[in-house]
Design an enzyme around this catalytic site. Structure first.
Site, short mmCIF file in Angstrom:
data_model
loop_
_atom_site.label_atom_id
_atom_site.label_comp_id
_atom_site.label_asym_id
_atom_site.label_seq_id
_atom_site.Cartn_x
_atom_site.Cartn_y
_atom_site.Cartn_z
N HIS A 141 0.84 -1.35 -0.03
CA HIS A 141 -0.10 0.01 -0.23
C HIS A 141 0.85 1.16 -0.09
CE1 HIS A 141 0.46 -0.10 4.45
NE2 HIS A 141 0.40 1.18 4.35
N ASP A 171 0.32 -7.49 1.54
CA ASP A 171 0.59 -6.17 1.59
C ASP A 171 2.29 -6.18 1.69
OD1 ASP A 171 0.40 -3.53 1.90
OD2 ASP A 171 0.26 -3.53 4.05
N SER A 242 4.75 2.83 7.81
CA SER A 242 4.53 1.84 7.06
C SER A 242 5.55 1.15 6.00
CB SER A 242 3.39 2.02 5.96
OG SER A 242 2.05 2.06 6.57
#
Length: 495
Positions: A141, A171, A242
């Site tokens: 993402h 992911d 992230s």
């Protein structure tokens, strides 16, 4: 005589004072010793607390900042929430697992003028180098939808990255930059990590490069409804973290920071990391083929609750309830049916429904696997040839309203399916609910549901269904295998 008494009294007074002085010194000495011991304990405790400075100095250079851009012509008209796989945006749990990174796209009124191919900032994230020749791991993402990806090292060198492969379901994304002899992070073993152990996160929250935070592992194998189980920590992570590494005290990466629990978009005390063992399995496939190949058997599944387990004679509410079987798929060819409860796949226990897709997904397509199911009160074994995962389309259902018969005891009006319904829904048996009231309505049954089984008895006609239901004794629980759309589940009713 008086003088003697006075002397004795004086002597006694002096003796008493000496005793007091002696004991005052004694107690003072005890207090000083206790204070000294406490101070030593405090210093020892301070020495036992982890010092992360060496770890950060060693590992920090391998953690990178990732920024992404889009062409001006591709910028969306509105900033969208990142998609959460498996959840509808209207689902009340959609906000539960929001992603770290919010795309930083200009709004229409702020959109700059100029060349439509001009790059505009899209978002920021983190990553880490796993190979000295420039392979970088991050989240899918972080780089999803980007036209260009830039990787910046701690020494301020910046590289334009190439996407080797990216997997939305886990992911995980693998990037490549043109570099040699780059600093790397050692891959650890997340299976050895224990709840309560110290861990460290390094990343770029809010674009602040190489920010270090620490905490403990608060849970393992946390099921959030997504494809992989997560490592749960209390490490402070925020938007921009992230894709960054979660490290143990040996400086080994045991996970990729991926999600947070948040109602505000910022850190609220719980964060989630993808276990590195799972990440590396995906990364190896991405490096070899640029994509991830997964197994599938073609079933829709759900959890087995306590009432269903009890009604079907299971000792525990475990396994995966088969709600639908794809026509012509591997499970269909093997003989599995809606209403089966899968207990084991290739010898591995299925404790909850989410275990099955992970185990099947890790199985190489073409593999012959054994499936142990619970069907009508006994265990049955099947052999299935695992297929390759693909997206499947759900067929629409045509609604008709033929004459129905009424079952007063449950509040159901049912009838045999028409020829059109049999063809449209692929039915070989069962009865269609035309109206639902009373007990049936209270447990959620609605018109259009198809009743396939009552207890262990397959339903072949409305007449048979009514006879079975009307012969039930008061207080006797009954488990109905109910199909809605392409999915089936058990509904327990007690008249």
């Amino acid at each position: 005589m008086e003088i003697t008494i006075e002397k004795e009294s004086s002597m006694k007074t002096i003796s008493h004072r000496n005793w007091v002085y002696r004991y005052q010194h004694f107690f003072a000495l005890i207090i000083l010793c206790a204070m000294f011991a406490f101070a030593n304990q405090a210093r020892a405790a301070a020495r036992d607390l982890p010092d992360f400075s060496d770890l950060v100095e060693k590992v920090g250079p391998a953690v990178v900042n990732i920024r992404t851009t889009q062409k001006l012509s591709q910028v969306a008209q509105q900033q969208q929430m990142p998609e959460i796989p498996g959840l509808d945006p209207n689902d009340p749990f959609y906000d539960f697992f929001r992603r770290f990174m919010q795309p930083q796209q200009p709004q229409p009124q702020q959109m700059p003028h100029g060349n439509p191919n001009r790059e505009v900032p899209r978002g920021v994230g983190s990553g880490f180098i796993i190979d000295p020749n420039g392979y970088v791991l991050t989240n899918h993402h972080v780089i999803e939808g980007a036209d260009n990806i830039y990787v910046t090292l701690t020494d301020k060198r910046e590289f334009k990255a190439k996407v080797i492969g990216s997997d939305k379901r886990t992911d995980v994304a693998l990037l490549k930059i043109d570099g040699k002899d780059l600093p790397t992070i050692k891959i650890g073993d997340d299976s050895k990590a224990k709840v309560g152990q110290w861990v460290v996160a390094i990343g770029s929250p809010f674009g602040l490069d190489n920010t270090v935070t620490a905490g403990i592992i608060s849970a393992k194998a946390r099921d959030t409804g997504e494809y992989l189980p997560f490592i749960q920590t209390d490490v402070a992570v925020n938007p921009g973290n992230s894709g960054g590494p979660l490290l143990n005290l040996d400086g080994e990466v045991i996970g990729i920071n991926s999600q947070i629990y948040s109602r505000t978009g910022g850190f609220m005390g719980i964060s989630f990391a993808i276990p590195i063992d799972e990440v590396m399995r995906v990364a190896d496939q991405l490096k070899k083929t640029g994509k991830v190949t997964r197994g599938r058997i073609g079933v829709g599944i759900g959890d087995v609750d306590e009432d269903v387990a009890k009604a079907l004679g299971l000792n525990a509410s475990e396994g995966a309830l088969v709600g639908s079987v794809s026509k012509g798929g591997p499970a269909d060819k093997a003989g599995l049916k809606a209403g089966d409860i899968i207990l084991k796949f290739n010898g591995k226990d299925i404790k909850k429904a989410s275990d099955l897709p992970r185990i099947v997904g890790d199985t190489q397509p073409g593999t012959k696997a054994t499936i142990l199911v619970w069907r009508k009160g006994s265990e049955k074994s099947f052999t299935v040839t695992v297929g390759e995962f693909e997206n499947e389309k759900v067929a629409s259902k045509k609604e008709e309203k033929p004459k129905a018969t009424v079952t007063d005891k449950l509040g159901l009006s049912v009838s045999d399916p028409t020829a059109d319904e049999k063809a449209q829904l692929g039915l070989e048996s069962g009865v269609v609910v035309r109206a639902s009231d009373g007990l049936a309505a209270s447990v959620g049954m609605v018109p259009g549901d198809v009743i396939l089984r009552v207890g262990r008895t397959d339903i072949t006609s409305a007449k048979q269904f009514n006879e079975i239901v009307n012969s039930m004794k008061p207080g006797q629980s009954i488990a109905l295998l109910v199909r809605r759309g392409d999915n089936s589940t058990f509904v327990v009713i007690t008249p």
